[in-house]
Design an enzyme around this catalytic site. Structure first.
Site, PDB file in Angstrom:
ATOM      1  N   ASN A   2       0.850  -1.197   0.000  1.00 53.65           N
ATOM      2  CA  ASN A   2       0.000   0.000   0.000  1.00 53.65           C
ATOM      3  C   ASN A   2       0.890   1.252   0.000  1.00 53.65           C
ATOM      4  OD1 ASN A   2      -1.461   2.276   1.037  1.00 53.65           O
ATOM      5  ND2 ASN A   2      -3.124   0.886   1.561  1.00 53.65           N
ATOM      6  N   ASP A  58      -0.151   4.494  -0.214  1.00 51.74           N
ATOM      7  CA  ASP A  58      -0.843   5.748   0.143  1.00 51.74           C
ATOM      8  C   ASP A  58       0.076   6.744   0.841  1.00 51.74           C
ATOM      9  OD1 ASP A  58      -3.116   4.530  -0.768  1.00 51.74           O
ATOM     10  OD2 ASP A  58      -4.034   4.247   1.204  1.00 51.74           O
ATOM     11  N   HIS A  59       0.965   6.228   1.704  1.00 52.76           N
ATOM     12  CA  HIS A  59       1.771   7.144   2.521  1.00 52.76           C
ATOM     13  C   HIS A  59       2.864   7.849   1.738  1.00 52.76           C
ATOM     14  CE1 HIS A  59      -0.512   6.403   6.012  1.00 52.76           C
ATOM     15  NE2 HIS A  59      -0.339   5.105   5.908  1.00 52.76           N
ATOM     16  N   ARG A  64       2.992  18.883   1.250  1.00 51.73           N
ATOM     17  CA  ARG A  64       3.609  20.066   0.651  1.00 51.73           C
ATOM     18  C   ARG A  64       2.906  20.482  -0.636  1.00 51.73           C
ATOM     19  NH1 ARG A  64       8.786  21.188   2.871  1.00 51.73           N
ATOM     20  NH2 ARG A  64       8.835  22.899   1.414  1.00 51.73           N
ATOM     21  N   HIS A  84      -5.646   3.655  -1.889  1.00 54.31           N
ATOM     22  CA  HIS A  84      -6.985   4.003  -1.437  1.00 54.31           C
ATOM     23  C   HIS A  84      -7.329   5.387  -2.003  1.00 54.31           C
ATOM     24  CE1 HIS A  84      -9.810   4.435   2.346  1.00 54.31           C
ATOM     25  NE2 HIS A  84     -10.439   4.711   1.218  1.00 54.31           N
ATOM     26  N   ARG A 112      -9.523   8.106  -1.660  1.00 53.30           N
ATOM     27  CA  ARG A 112     -10.528   8.577  -0.698  1.00 53.30           C
ATOM     28  C   ARG A 112     -11.349   9.695  -1.301  1.00 53.30           C
ATOM     29  NH1 ARG A 112      -9.053   6.899   4.919  1.00 53.30           N
ATOM     30  NH2 ARG A 112     -10.861   8.093   5.496  1.00 53.30           N
ATOM     31  N   ARG A 171      -7.196  12.858   0.210  1.00 50.80           N
ATOM     32  CA  ARG A 171      -6.150  13.361   1.125  1.00 50.80           C
ATOM     33  C   ARG A 171      -4.755  12.865   0.750  1.00 50.80           C
ATOM     34  NH1 ARG A 171      -7.516  10.195   6.694  1.00 50.80           N
ATOM     35  NH2 ARG A 171      -9.503  11.271   6.418  1.00 50.80           N
ATOM     36  N   HIS A 172      -4.676  11.714   0.065  1.00 53.47           N
ATOM     37  CA  HIS A 172      -3.339  11.270  -0.383  1.00 53.47           C
ATOM     38  C   HIS A 172      -3.337  10.900  -1.869  1.00 53.47           C
ATOM     39  CE1 HIS A 172      -5.242   7.568   1.011  1.00 53.47           C
ATOM     40  NE2 HIS A 172      -4.942   7.761   2.265  1.00 53.47           N
ATOM     41  N   GLU A 198      -8.572   0.419  -3.168  1.00 50.56           N
ATOM     42  CA  GLU A 198      -9.441   0.460  -1.982  1.00 50.56           C
ATOM     43  C   GLU A 198     -10.363   1.654  -2.137  1.00 50.56           C
ATOM     44  OE1 GLU A 198      -6.937   0.947   1.376  1.00 50.56           O
ATOM     45  OE2 GLU A 198      -6.098  -1.052   1.241  1.00 50.56           O
ATOM     46  N   THR A 243      -7.044   6.683   9.696  1.00 46.67           N
ATOM     47  CA  THR A 243      -6.946   5.576   8.743  1.00 46.67           C
ATOM     48  C   THR A 243      -8.233   4.768   8.869  1.00 46.67           C
ATOM     49  OG1 THR A 243      -5.617   3.665   8.047  1.00 46.67           O
ATOM     50  CG2 THR A 243      -5.695   4.108  10.409  1.00 46.67           C
ATOM     51  N   THR A 244      -8.417   3.767   7.994  1.00 50.40           N
ATOM     52  CA  THR A 244      -9.656   2.974   8.044  1.00 50.40           C
ATOM     53  C   THR A 244      -9.779   2.329   9.424  1.00 50.40           C
ATOM     54  OG1 THR A 244      -9.115   2.453   5.753  1.00 50.40           O
ATOM     55  CG2 THR A 244     -11.001   1.312   6.713  1.00 50.40           C
ATOM     56  N   GLU A 252     -11.218  -9.213   2.899  1.00 56.00           N
ATOM     57  CA  GLU A 252      -9.931  -8.875   3.507  1.00 56.00           C
ATOM     58  C   GLU A 252     -10.202  -8.726   4.995  1.00 56.00           C
ATOM     59  OE1 GLU A 252      -7.330  -6.012   1.656  1.00 56.00           O
ATOM     60  OE2 GLU A 252      -6.542  -5.379   3.603  1.00 56.00           O
ATOM     61  N   HIS A 281      -3.868  -4.469   7.599  1.00 58.05           N
ATOM     62  CA  HIS A 281      -3.988  -3.320   8.496  1.00 58.05           C
ATOM     63  C   HIS A 281      -3.151  -3.503   9.745  1.00 58.05           C
ATOM     64  CE1 HIS A 281      -5.453   0.386  10.142  1.00 58.05           C
ATOM     65  NE2 HIS A 281      -6.066   0.627   8.997  1.00 58.05           N
ATOM     66  N   GLY A 282      -2.183  -2.628   9.890  1.00 57.43           N
ATOM     67  CA  GLY A 282      -1.338  -2.653  11.088  1.00 57.43           C
ATOM     68  C   GLY A 282      -0.297  -3.747  11.092  1.00 57.43           C
ATOM     69  N   GLY A 316       1.103  -1.447   4.295  1.00 59.33           N
ATOM     70  CA  GLY A 316       1.513  -0.127   3.853  1.00 59.33           C
ATOM     71  C   GLY A 316       2.440   0.596   4.800  1.00 59.33           C
ATOM     72  N   HIS A 317       1.902   1.041   5.926  1.00 54.38           N
ATOM     73  CA  HIS A 317       2.605   1.981   6.785  1.00 54.38           C
ATOM     74  C   HIS A 317       3.979   1.480   7.224  1.00 54.38           C
ATOM     75  CE1 HIS A 317       3.385   4.274  10.536  1.00 54.38           C
ATOM     76  NE2 HIS A 317       3.016   5.258   9.746  1.00 54.38           N
TER      77      HIS A 317
HETATM   78  N1  PXP Z   1      -5.893  -2.970   3.922  1.00 56.60           N
HETATM   79  C1  PXP Z   1      -6.828  -1.985   3.983  1.00 56.60           C
HETATM   80  C2  PXP Z   1      -8.202  -2.319   3.520  1.00 56.60           C
HETATM   81  C3  PXP Z   1      -6.512  -0.682   4.429  1.00 56.60           C
HETATM   82  O1  PXP Z   1      -7.462   0.253   4.492  1.00 56.60           O
HETATM   83  C4  PXP Z   1      -5.181  -0.423   4.805  1.00 56.60           C
HETATM   84  C5  PXP Z   1      -4.807   0.967   5.242  1.00 56.60           C
HETATM   85  O2  PXP Z   1      -4.916   1.841   4.190  1.00 56.60           O
HETATM   86  C6  PXP Z   1      -4.233  -1.451   4.708  1.00 56.60           C
HETATM   87  C7  PXP Z   1      -4.621  -2.730   4.291  1.00 56.60           C
HETATM   88  C8  PXP Z   1      -2.797  -1.248   5.075  1.00 56.60           C
HETATM   89  O3  PXP Z   1      -2.699  -0.920   6.417  1.00 56.60           O
HETATM   90  P1  PXP Z   1      -1.289  -0.456   7.014  1.00 56.60           P
HETATM   91  O4  PXP Z   1      -0.948   0.838   6.330  1.00 56.60           O
HETATM   92  O5  PXP Z   1      -1.564  -0.301   8.463  1.00 56.60           O
HETATM   93  O6  PXP Z   1      -0.304  -1.520   6.678  1.00 56.60           O
END
Ligand code: PXP
Length: 245
Positions: free
Chosen positions: A8, A10-11, A19, A44, A46, A50-51, A71, A101-102, A152, A191-192, A213-214
């Protein structure tokens, strides 16, 4: 076989948007993620943009060699984008404007009628549809009823659990994976997840893809993205070998 890894990005776009600049470009990030061994790129789009921006998803569609997983919430305008873009996969998520975040899984039971309509439209374009849900039997059953190809499983509660509660949260994910698989649903999770907590999840047989992602982007600040993705792929390979699948 090791779990597939969806990265992911997004970040990367978050860093650009703070910026209002042109760098760093998530499209470039996708190339490095693929070089590191990513099997898919997840973004994602949104409603508040935002990103990730519209420009990103269209360019990613044209440039990436792996699978594109979009997403999104079922806002009519975003559904329109998805139908024009035709990503390989759509993961439907709940979306609140004020969240960082979600936060939780989708309430498929409550939104069944709307979801059925959107899923039908997406599947008519040959887009695989996944629903991002908590590890709950009733939500899994409803996902099947809604016509989804996949679920998921939201691993956020597992990732945030206090030490004494981790096994219990893990057990729920194992059970949910087995149940979903028995209904013929493909199972993803995310997620996480990070380099310290991914291992037990990567050993769950029924899970096919992890979307992360993160933690990968955070590590990439120090190691570079290609290396950060490769480190995660190596962990997934090791988990696979040690589970004897
Ligand atoms: N899966 C879904 C559906 C998400 O919304 C996210 C966060 O955008 C992720 C996976 C990835 O989560 P993380 O950034 O915490 O790894």
């Amino acid at each position: 076989m090791r779990k597939r890894l969806g990265v992911n990005i997004d970040h990367i776009a978050t860093l650009r948007q703070v910026r209002q600049a042109e760098i760093p470009d998530p499209v470039q990030a996708a190339v490095f993620a693929e070089l590191g061994g990513a099997d898919g790129i997840t973004v994602h789009l949104r409603e508040d943009r935002r990103h990730i921006q519209d420009r990103d998803v269209y360019l990613l569609r044209k440039t990436i060699k792996s699978a594109l997983n979009l997403e999104m919430a079922i806002h009519p305008k975003i559904v329109e984008v998805a139908l024009g873009l035709v990503p390989d996969e759509v993961c439907i998520v709940p979306e609140k404007r004020e969240e960082i975040t979600t936060e939780g899984g989708l309430d498929v039971l409550r939104n069944l009628a709307d979801l059925k309509i959107v899923i039908q439209k997406l599947r008519a374009k040959n887009i695989q549809v996944s629903l991002f849900i908590d590890a709950l039997k009733e939500q899994i059953k409803a996902s099947q009823e809604a016509g989804a190809d996949k679920i998921e499983i939201h691993t956020g509660r597992y990732a945030l659990a206090e030490k004494g509660a981790v096994q219990n949260e893990l057990g729920k994910i194992v059970e949910a994976s087995k149940y979903a698989s028995s209904l013929g649903l493909c199972v993803n999770a995310g997620h996480g997840l990070n380099y310290a907590n991914v291992y037990p999840i990567a050993k769950i047989q029924e899970i096919e893809t992890l979307n992360i992602g993160h933690s990968i982007v955070a590590r990439a600040v120090f190691t570079g993205l290609e290396r950060a993705v490769r480190d995660m792929v190596l962990l997934l390979e090791h988990a696979d070998k040690s589970s004897g699948n």
